[in-house]
Design an enzyme around this catalytic site. Structure first.
Site, PDB file in Angstrom:
ATOM      1  N   PRO A 131      35.561  38.494  38.475  1.00  0.00           N
ATOM      2  CA  PRO A 131      36.157  39.798  38.800  1.00  0.00           C
ATOM      3  C   PRO A 131      36.620  39.864  40.259  1.00  0.00           C
ATOM      4  CG  PRO A 131      34.064  40.083  37.660  1.00  0.00           C
ATOM      5  CD  PRO A 131      34.174  38.634  37.979  1.00  0.00           C
ATOM      6  N   VAL A 132      37.660  40.645  40.498  1.00  0.00           N
ATOM      7  CA  VAL A 132      38.236  40.783  41.841  1.00  0.00           C
ATOM      8  C   VAL A 132      37.479  41.847  42.631  1.00  0.00           C
ATOM      9  CG1 VAL A 132      40.332  41.408  43.108  1.00  0.00           C
ATOM     10  CG2 VAL A 132      40.499  40.040  41.013  1.00  0.00           C
ATOM     11  N   ASP A 146      32.538  33.432  53.397  1.00  0.00           N
ATOM     12  CA  ASP A 146      31.929  32.838  52.205  1.00  0.00           C
ATOM     13  C   ASP A 146      32.531  31.489  51.813  1.00  0.00           C
ATOM     14  OD1 ASP A 146      30.133  34.923  51.831  1.00  0.00           O
ATOM     15  OD2 ASP A 146      31.492  36.053  50.535  1.00  0.00           O
ATOM     16  N   LYS A 172      29.568  33.027  43.496  1.00  0.00           N
ATOM     17  CA  LYS A 172      28.236  32.986  44.110  1.00  0.00           C
ATOM     18  C   LYS A 172      27.566  34.334  43.948  1.00  0.00           C
ATOM     19  CE  LYS A 172      29.119  35.847  47.703  1.00  0.00           C
ATOM     20  NZ  LYS A 172      28.479  37.186  47.821  1.00  0.00           N
ATOM     21  N   ALA A 203      34.431  41.990  43.863  1.00  0.00           N
ATOM     22  CA  ALA A 203      33.217  42.284  43.103  1.00  0.00           C
ATOM     23  C   ALA A 203      31.938  41.774  43.748  1.00  0.00           C
ATOM     24  CB  ALA A 203      33.347  41.677  41.698  1.00  0.00           C
TER      25      ALA A 203
END
Length: 295
Positions: free
Chosen positions: A98-99, A140, A14, A101
């Protein structure tokens, strides 16, 4: 008809088109006003009925934990607790997001597990039940289950659906800085970063499908504390926002990923080519109407 023993689920990332912090709660969290949007960038989560009891998690990214620290693991455990167990389970995660991020990769994986296990084990749980479980896992997760576009309040878990923007080209850039969301919020001084910008303008633009208007009204209050700590991100945003065909650029979530709304795919790919050799992650993608999808 036998139910499948393996299920593949796309867990979509997202972005936040608008993010404002409006107050601190007694539980230590912050109340937000945010406009979420799903994007096509996704991890692949493979769920398999295991021959042994218990939950195992494997991931091809070295920084993703394989135990109860993993949100996908906790999602499976929470669902198992709710339904009284469902036997063994193997979770395999192929990371493309990506971690740490600002793209909700971990939350997307958790949402994919909740959604996928409901199908894999034919649990018959309603979306409302899944959303409630998701909210207990992370702020989230409910949106990642909901997907598309939505206005979020509370800690981001109270969602009002918005019409999704159709295939809007995006360029995503991450310079390789891993930012802790918890640390950013812990050190956030709302009195110093108070912002009067209202979300209603960008909500209206999203409802109308006005991509130019969306680009002009992008806003993220967390840029203030993040940019003060990582000034190189200010430079990156400036460079991105001045690219040909860019309608607007913004940091997503607590960063460090920057995204830009671009007028068309070809221009977005040209923009990507200018950055990709100088940063750890750069890709072209589009807005997406769902958060999770069984493949």
């Amino acid at each position: 008809m036998n139910k499948p023993k393996t299920l593949r689920v796309r867990a979509h990332a997202k972005i936040n088109l608008h993010l404002n912090v409006v107050g601190k709660r007694e539980d230590g969290y912050h109340n937000l006003e945010t406009v979420f949007h799903s994007i096509d960038l996704h991890d692949e989560v493979i769920l398999r009925k295991g021959t042994k009891t218990g939950i195992t998690v494997k991931c091809d990214h070295p920084r993703v934990p394989s135990d109860s620290q993993n949100l996908a693991y906790r999602a499976a455990q929470s669902l198992s607790d709710v339904v009284g167990g469902f036997g063994g389970l193997e979770i395999q995660i192929h990371k493309r997001i990506p971690v740490a991020a600002g793209l909700a990769g971990g939350s997307a994986n958790a949402a994919a597990v909740l959604y996928g296990l409901n199908e894999l084990f034919a649990l018959g749980l309603s979306e409302d039940v899944l959303l409630k479980i998701g909210a207990q896992l992370g702020a989230d997760v409910p949106f990642c289950l909901h997907g598309g576009a939505a206005f979020g309040t509370g800690i981001g878990d109270i969602l009002t659906p918005l019409p999704a923007l159709s295939d809007v080209p995006l360029v995503l850039i991450n310079p390789g800085i891993a930012i802790s969301t918890a640390d950013i919020f812990k050190n956030l001084d709302i009195t110093l970063t108070k912002q009067k910008k209202e979300s209603i303008i960008i909500q209206t633009c999203v409802k109308k499908g006005d991509v130019v208007g969306v680009g002009k009204n992008l806003y993220n209050l967390l840029e203030v504390p993040v940019f003060s700590k990582y000034p190189e991100l200010t430079t990156l945003k400036t460079q991105l926002s001045t690219q040909t065909g860019c309608y607007g650029a913004l940091m997503s979530g607590s960063g460090a990923t920057m995204f830009a709304l671009i007028e068309n795919i070809a221009t977005a790919q040209q923009c990507e080519s200018r950055f990709k050799n100088n940063v750890s992650f750069c890709t072209t993608t589009v807005t997406n109407p769902v958060g999770v999808r069984i493949q």
